[in-house]
Design a protein around this motif. Structure first.
Motif, PDB file in Angstrom:
ATOM      1  N   MET A   1      32.235  12.557  16.823  1.00 37.30           N
ATOM      2  CA  MET A   1      31.117  12.003  16.259  1.00 37.30           C
ATOM      3  C   MET A   1      31.183  11.901  14.705  1.00 37.30           C
ATOM      4  SD  MET A   1      29.264  15.651  15.613  1.00 37.30           S
ATOM      5  CE  MET A   1      29.808  16.931  16.874  1.00 37.30           C
ATOM      6  N   THR A   2      30.012  11.064  14.390  1.00 34.36           N
ATOM      7  CA  THR A   2      30.393  10.571  12.986  1.00 34.36           C
ATOM      8  C   THR A   2      28.935  11.045  12.307  1.00 34.36           C
ATOM      9  OG1 THR A   2      31.302   8.612  13.539  1.00 34.36           O
ATOM     10  CG2 THR A   2      30.470   8.376  11.417  1.00 34.36           C
ATOM     11  N   ASP A   5      28.547  12.520   5.395  1.00 32.05           N
ATOM     12  CA  ASP A   5      29.325  13.535   4.369  1.00 32.05           C
ATOM     13  C   ASP A   5      28.740  12.949   3.021  1.00 32.05           C
ATOM     14  OD1 ASP A   5      30.963  15.272   3.096  1.00 32.05           O
ATOM     15  OD2 ASP A   5      32.390  14.515   3.394  1.00 32.05           O
ATOM     16  N   PRO A   9      30.041   8.056   5.951  1.00 34.73           N
ATOM     17  CA  PRO A   9      30.574   8.421   7.023  1.00 34.73           C
ATOM     18  C   PRO A   9      31.589   9.230   7.250  1.00 34.73           C
ATOM     19  CG  PRO A   9      30.009   5.856   6.886  1.00 34.73           C
ATOM     20  CD  PRO A   9      30.199   6.535   5.483  1.00 34.73           C
ATOM     21  N   LEU A  10      31.746  10.380   8.063  1.00 32.43           N
ATOM     22  CA  LEU A  10      32.719  10.962   8.087  1.00 32.43           C
ATOM     23  C   LEU A  10      33.075  11.425   9.625  1.00 32.43           C
ATOM     24  CD1 LEU A  10      35.082  13.128   7.300  1.00 32.43           C
ATOM     25  CD2 LEU A  10      33.402  15.011   7.512  1.00 32.43           C
ATOM     26  N   ASP A  11      34.094  10.861  10.243  1.00 33.97           N
ATOM     27  CA  ASP A  11      34.383  11.003  11.609  1.00 33.97           C
ATOM     28  C   ASP A  11      34.835  12.406  12.035  1.00 33.97           C
ATOM     29  OD1 ASP A  11      33.592   8.431  12.251  1.00 33.97           O
ATOM     30  OD2 ASP A  11      35.331   7.631  11.977  1.00 33.97           O
ATOM     31  N   LEU A  12      34.092  12.967  12.919  1.00 27.31           N
ATOM     32  CA  LEU A  12      34.651  14.391  13.556  1.00 27.31           C
ATOM     33  C   LEU A  12      35.258  14.401  14.841  1.00 27.31           C
ATOM     34  CD1 LEU A  12      31.726  16.794  12.290  1.00 27.31           C
ATOM     35  CD2 LEU A  12      34.044  16.255  10.845  1.00 27.31           C
ATOM     36  N   THR A  13      36.317  14.757  14.908  1.00 26.96           N
ATOM     37  CA  THR A  13      37.090  14.586  16.490  1.00 26.96           C
ATOM     38  C   THR A  13      37.679  16.074  16.820  1.00 26.96           C
ATOM     39  OG1 THR A  13      39.300  14.244  15.442  1.00 26.96           O
ATOM     40  CG2 THR A  13      37.978  12.287  15.897  1.00 26.96           C
ATOM     41  N   ASN A 127      24.399   4.241  13.066  1.00 25.11           N
ATOM     42  CA  ASN A 127      25.230   4.599  13.765  1.00 25.11           C
ATOM     43  C   ASN A 127      26.032   6.035  13.736  1.00 25.11           C
ATOM     44  OD1 ASN A 127      24.728   2.195  14.914  1.00 25.11           O
ATOM     45  ND2 ASN A 127      26.333   1.116  13.617  1.00 25.11           N
ATOM     46  N   LEU A 128      25.255   6.921  13.147  1.00 31.31           N
ATOM     47  CA  LEU A 128      25.730   8.350  13.130  1.00 31.31           C
ATOM     48  C   LEU A 128      25.386   9.172  14.310  1.00 31.31           C
ATOM     49  CD1 LEU A 128      24.727   9.171   9.359  1.00 31.31           C
ATOM     50  CD2 LEU A 128      26.643   8.368  10.266  1.00 31.31           C
ATOM     51  N   SER A 129      25.627  10.287  14.335  1.00 34.14           N
ATOM     52  CA  SER A 129      25.394  11.218  15.445  1.00 34.14           C
ATOM     53  C   SER A 129      24.251  11.513  15.555  1.00 34.14           C
ATOM     54  CB  SER A 129      26.311  12.540  15.340  1.00 34.14           C
ATOM     55  OG  SER A 129      25.873  13.519  16.057  1.00 34.14           O
ATOM     56  N   ASP A 132      22.542  13.864  13.107  1.00 34.64           N
ATOM     57  CA  ASP A 132      22.025  13.250  11.733  1.00 34.64           C
ATOM     58  C   ASP A 132      20.378  13.158  11.902  1.00 34.64           C
ATOM     59  OD1 ASP A 132      22.664  11.989   9.160  1.00 34.64           O
ATOM     60  OD2 ASP A 132      21.317  10.612  10.160  1.00 34.64           O
TER      61      ASP A 132
END
Length: 146
Positions: A1-2, A5, A9-13, A127-129, A132
């Motif tokens: 998910m993005t 931050d 944008p911060l991608d979390l995997t 285009n965030l999670s 958000d």
């Protein structure tokens, strides 16, 4: 998910464990390096001051913190999907099939600019999670999502 931050944008995997499975249902989520603690800290840091974080945090925190066994990637996705559906007040349940893979239809949705906590400093970040929307808009999420 993005997520959004403080710097954008911060991608979390989610790390997966070896050996890799052939489907998401047979691919095990890794417990290496306490990534789940780091992911929750990132979410809390990004959204802790949003208007609805405290209202919804207890629905999402248990999915990452205090879980002894994450199981497969499909199981973790299912848990998040259920929590998101509860937050949105959606009553249509999703069945978890661990043996078959079925493509799920993705609704066509063009993001309309909405209020984000860092919009003044970073501008609107598309285009965030869905998190958000939930943490920033709370019950008004349904006005944009449905």
């Amino acid at each position: 998910m993005t997520i959004a931050d403080t710097r954008g944008p911060l991608d979390l995997t989610v790390p997966i464990a070896k050996p890799y499975g052939h489907t998401w249902a047979s691919t095990v989520v890794s417990r290496h390096n306490d990534w789940f603690q780091l992911m929750w800290t990132a979410i809390e840091s990004a959204y802790g001051r949003t208007p609805y974080f405290e209202f919804y945090a207890d629905d999402f925190r248990p999915l990452l913190i205090g879980v002894d066994d994450f199981g497969s990637v499909a199981e973790l996705n299912f848990r998040f999907d259920c929590a998101i559906r509860r937050a949105l007040g959606l009553s249509n349940p999703v069945a978890l099939s661990l043996t078959e893979s079925h493509p799920m239809p993705i609704p066509e949705w063009q993001p309309q600019p909405y209020w984000q906590i860092r919009r003044d400093s970073l501008g609107f970040i598309p285009n965030l999670s869905i998190l958000d929307l939930i943490f920033n808009l709370g019950p008004e999420t349904n006005l944009l999502w449905r």
